[in-house]
Design an enzyme around this catalytic site. Structure first.
Site, PDB file in Angstrom:
ATOM      1  N   GLU A 245      -1.656  -0.381   8.360  1.00 53.26           N
ATOM      2  CA  GLU A 245      -2.618  -1.283   8.973  1.00 53.26           C
ATOM      3  C   GLU A 245      -1.960  -2.137  10.050  1.00 53.26           C
ATOM      4  OE1 GLU A 245      -3.624  -4.689   6.104  1.00 53.26           O
ATOM      5  OE2 GLU A 245      -2.605  -3.256   4.816  1.00 53.26           O
TER       6      GLU A 245
ATOM      7  N   ARG B  75      -1.270  -4.839  -6.215  1.00 52.47           N
ATOM      8  CA  ARG B  75      -0.896  -6.247  -6.272  1.00 52.47           C
ATOM      9  C   ARG B  75       0.393  -6.408  -7.066  1.00 52.47           C
ATOM     10  NH1 ARG B  75      -6.301  -7.136  -8.260  1.00 52.47           N
ATOM     11  NH2 ARG B  75      -7.756  -7.463  -6.540  1.00 52.47           N
TER      12      ARG B  75
ATOM     13  N   HIS C 153       3.429  -7.427   1.815  1.00 53.44           N
ATOM     14  CA  HIS C 153       2.754  -8.317   2.746  1.00 53.44           C
ATOM     15  C   HIS C 153       1.714  -9.165   2.032  1.00 53.44           C
ATOM     16  CE1 HIS C 153       0.247  -4.702   2.530  1.00 53.44           C
ATOM     17  NE2 HIS C 153      -0.775  -5.505   2.765  1.00 53.44           N
TER      18      HIS C 153
ATOM     19  N   HIS D  87       0.838  -1.193   0.000  1.00 54.83           N
ATOM     20  CA  HIS D  87       0.000   0.000   0.000  1.00 54.83           C
ATOM     21  C   HIS D  87       0.878   1.251   0.000  1.00 54.83           C
ATOM     22  CE1 HIS D  87      -3.132  -2.816   0.958  1.00 54.83           C
ATOM     23  NE2 HIS D  87      -2.614  -3.087   2.138  1.00 54.83           N
TER      24      HIS D  87
END
Length: 320
Positions: free
Chosen positions: A118, A196, A176, A101
């Protein structure tokens, strides 16, 4: 209307990697059998949590925030601002795509959006389950770009075994992926930006490959030292084993109750997202009892004051 704990109705989503645990074991509902995610606390144009209890029942959380005023979120929050947090449950029967991200700066400049940092709390994990957690040792951005181009990505990633009760902080820019057999609670910035890098060449229902975002991913991915992740995770200070994160974006604390009662209070600084991930109990406020069971999600408005939790359960409390 007096401020009280708002029980929220989730938004359920399906995906090719999703499982059946949230439906069969947690009582979540969706058309079909597969629930990949439930968005438990969400204020987004197309994903809006709905209140299930009290005088505000049937309203969206956004509508109730407008009714109470932005200070029920935080003193600086104004009605109409982007809501700062998103809380999910994610059931990965199969492994998710390898992804990254962007941070706030890149997201604003390129996507006119916010970045995404996150945290994962491992609710359940099958024996041998693992996650992708950053780049492998001595792999930088250039080495990773070559590995992607040469289709030898596996050796360039750090694989980490996981078990229930652990938590992992994932700053923007860290590579991740959730592995197969893992159920997590995710607390994150309110952003759905995902780049992605690799998706195991899986095909969607129509036979097409899911799109990749390799160029953008390679622009934002970078290595992280353990000490740097820890510094970002506890940027605002540490405070005992149950404080899982205290970053600039969110603070997360775990409460594990074993047939006991704890006294809490919600001051004016921030709302609290309360998510029960195990067991059952009761939330008490102002003479009213609110049931708590696995998968229940509450919005505790800023300034609500004292409340208690009692029972045998594990609860994640997330705030700004």
């Amino acid at each position: 209307m007096k401020r009280y704990p708002l029980k929220l109705r989730y938004i359920a989503k399906s995906a090719i990697w999703g499982g059946t645990r949230l439906k069969e074991q947690w009582g979540k509902e969706i058309e079909g059998d597969i629930i990949a995610e439930t968005w438990e606390l969400t204020v987004r144009p197309k994903e809006m949590a709905v209140i299930q209890n009290g005088d505000a029942s049937g309203r969206t959380l956004e509508e109730q925030i407008a009714a109470w005023g932005g200070d029920c979120v935080a003193p600086s929050y104004r009605v109409g601002d982007r809501f700062p947090m998103l809380v999910k449950l994610i059931d990965a029967a199969d492994r998710l795509s390898v992804q990254v991200h962007p941070d706030d700066s890149y997201a604003l400049r390129v996507e006119n959006d916010s970045g995404k940092t996150e945290m994962w709390y491992i609710v359940d994990a099958e024996p041998g389950a693992s996650i992708i957690y950053g780049l492998a040792e001595d792999i930088g951005r250039e080495e990773f770009a070559r590995a992607v181009a040469e289709k030898r990505i596996d050796g360039a990633m750090n694989t980490c075994p996981v078990k229930a009760g652990e938590s992992y902080f994932i700053p923007a820019g860290m590579l991740h992926a959730i592995g197969a057999g893992i159920l997590i609670a995710e607390i994150q910035q309110n952003s759905d930006l995902t780049y992605r890098v690799y998706d195991y060449e899986r095909r969607q229902a129509d036979g097409s490959l899911r799109p990749l975002h390799t160029e953008k991913a390679l622009e934002v991915v970078r290595p992280f030292a353990e000490a740097e992740v820890d510094a970002l995770r506890f940027e605002r200070g540490k405070g005992g084993d149950e404080l899982l994160a205290n970053s600039r974006y969110f603070k997360v604390r775990r409460h594990v109750l074993k047939d006991e009662r704890i006294e809490l209070s919600r001051n004016k600084d921030s709302f609290t997202s309360l998510l029960c991930v195990e067991g059952e109990g009761v939330l008490c406020h102002d003479g009213t009892e609110y049931s708590l069971g696995r998968g229940d999600s509450y919005f505790i408005p800023a300034g609500m004051g004292a409340y208690t939790l009692c029972g045998r359960m594990t609860v994640l409390c997330s705030e700004l």
